[in-house]
Design a protein around this motif. Structure first.
Motif, mmCIF file in Angstrom:
data_model
loop_
_atom_site.group_PDB
_atom_site.id
_atom_site.type_symbol
_atom_site.label_atom_id
_atom_site.label_comp_id
_atom_site.label_asym_id
_atom_site.label_seq_id
_atom_site.Cartn_x
_atom_site.Cartn_y
_atom_site.Cartn_z
ATOM 1 N N THR A 157 3.384 -8.303 2.329
ATOM 2 C CA THR A 157 2.120 -7.971 2.977
ATOM 3 C C THR A 157 2.358 -7.721 4.452
ATOM 4 O OG1 THR A 157 1.560 -10.260 3.581
ATOM 5 C CG2 THR A 157 0.838 -9.485 1.407
ATOM 6 N N GLY A 158 1.488 -6.913 5.045
ATOM 7 C CA GLY A 158 1.394 -6.909 6.494
ATOM 8 C C GLY A 158 0.736 -8.214 6.904
ATOM 9 N N ASP A 164 -2.476 -7.899 4.555
ATOM 10 C CA ASP A 164 -2.847 -6.692 3.828
ATOM 11 C C ASP A 164 -1.672 -6.333 2.914
ATOM 12 O OD1 ASP A 164 -5.198 -4.687 3.930
ATOM 13 O OD2 ASP A 164 -3.442 -3.396 3.798
ATOM 14 N N ILE A 218 1.144 -4.773 0.748
ATOM 15 C CA ILE A 218 1.924 -3.537 0.737
ATOM 16 C C ILE A 218 2.144 -3.145 -0.719
ATOM 17 C CG2 ILE A 218 4.093 -2.418 1.406
ATOM 18 C CD1 ILE A 218 4.344 -4.523 3.640
ATOM 19 N N TRP A 275 7.946 0.288 0.238
ATOM 20 C CA TRP A 275 7.849 -0.059 1.649
ATOM 21 C C TRP A 275 8.997 0.557 2.444
ATOM 22 C CZ3 TRP A 275 11.583 -2.322 4.619
ATOM 23 C CH2 TRP A 275 12.662 -2.899 3.943
ATOM 24 N N ASN A 325 3.788 3.594 4.845
ATOM 25 C CA ASN A 325 3.054 2.655 4.000
ATOM 26 C C ASN A 325 3.104 1.237 4.575
ATOM 27 O OD1 ASN A 325 1.668 1.548 1.806
ATOM 28 N ND2 ASN A 325 3.533 1.252 0.626
ATOM 29 N N ARG A 350 0.163 -1.089 6.618
ATOM 30 C CA ARG A 350 -0.357 -2.385 6.172
ATOM 31 C C ARG A 350 -0.244 -3.417 7.294
ATOM 32 N NH1 ARG A 350 -3.712 -0.751 4.179
ATOM 33 N NH2 ARG A 350 -2.928 1.271 4.815
ATOM 34 N N GLU A 372 -3.104 -2.683 9.547
ATOM 35 C CA GLU A 372 -4.378 -3.108 8.961
ATOM 36 C C GLU A 372 -4.561 -4.618 9.072
ATOM 37 O OE1 GLU A 372 -8.095 -2.864 7.527
ATOM 38 O OE2 GLU A 372 -6.786 -1.233 8.216
#
Length: 224
Positions: free
Chosen positions: A162-163, A189, A191, A195, A203, A207, A210
């Motif tokens: 995830t981000g 957020d 992913i 990635w 991408n 993330r 975001e």
């Protein structure tokens, strides 16, 4: 052994700065005028890891496969000034005089707080009282930001990405280093899909952005 010790120390710093119990805003804080320092410390983006035991720590990123992504995020994602503006505008609207503090917080050299403590109060772990005389402020909004990618593991196997963005907000009374307010705001957020898409990493970088955006949205209302 050195690598393990370093990981432990970095994880400890993350916990000490960011994992203080939340403290609701002191009911009297906005009822009296004061000069407030705004000290926003944005760390470099890093890889965090979440294991099967639910533990969270910082991972060494040097030589890591995620480092090119993190280097790109550092170059292209900038939000420190946005946070400063949010706190400045909100506090001024609540009647506070604001001074922006442009310093880098370094836990290796920062002095731990060893002053007297009252049982009825909570205190910040590091001694920030020096800011009172240095900048002529009564209290400080100290904001520490950790961000980058969060990797989930089961044993040694990556199970998700995830981000990630975590904003720790502390309002500190510089008279005695006690906390008027303490809040941790962590956002992710997911992913989805690939990635590892150099050179732009659209991408994964998106993330991360975001997750940062989500954290910032929370901060917009933090003092309202």
């Amino acid at each position: 052994m050195k690598k393990i010790n370093f990981l432990g120390l970095v994880a400890l710093f993350f916990m000490v700065v960011s994992c203080v119990s939340n403290v609701p805003m002191n009911s009297e804080y906005f009822q009296k005028p004061s000069k407030v320092g705004i000290f926003v410390n944005v760390n470099d983006p890093q890889k965090f890891r979440e294991g099967s035991q639910g533990l969270l720590d910082l991972a060494v990123t040097s030589g890591d496969k995620y480092q090119p992504l993190l280097d790109l995020a550092k170059k292209e994602i900038s939000f420190k000034n946005e946070l400063i503006n949010i706190y400045t505008e909100t506090l001024k609207a609540r009647g506070k005089e604001v001074v922006v503090i442009d310093e880098k917080f370094d836990p290796k050299t920062a002095e731990k707080f060893k002053g007297d403590k009252e049982e009825s109060k909570k205190y910040f772990n590091y001694d920030m009282r020096y800011l009172k005389e240095k900048y002529g402020v009564d209290d400080v909004v100290f904001v520490n930001v950790n961000w980058g990618v969060m990797i989930s593991y089961y044993s040694m196997v990556e199970t998700g990405r995830t981000g990630y963005a975590s904003i720790s907000n502390r309002v500190i009374n510089l008279k005695d280093n006690s906390l008027y307010f303490s809040n941790d705001n962590s956002q992710v957020d997911v992913i989805k899909g690939k990635w590892n898409t150099p050179p732009n990493y659209d991408n994964a970088k998106g993330r991360i952005q975001e997750a940062v955006n989500k954290a910032i949205e929370v901060e917009k209302n933090i003092f309202k």
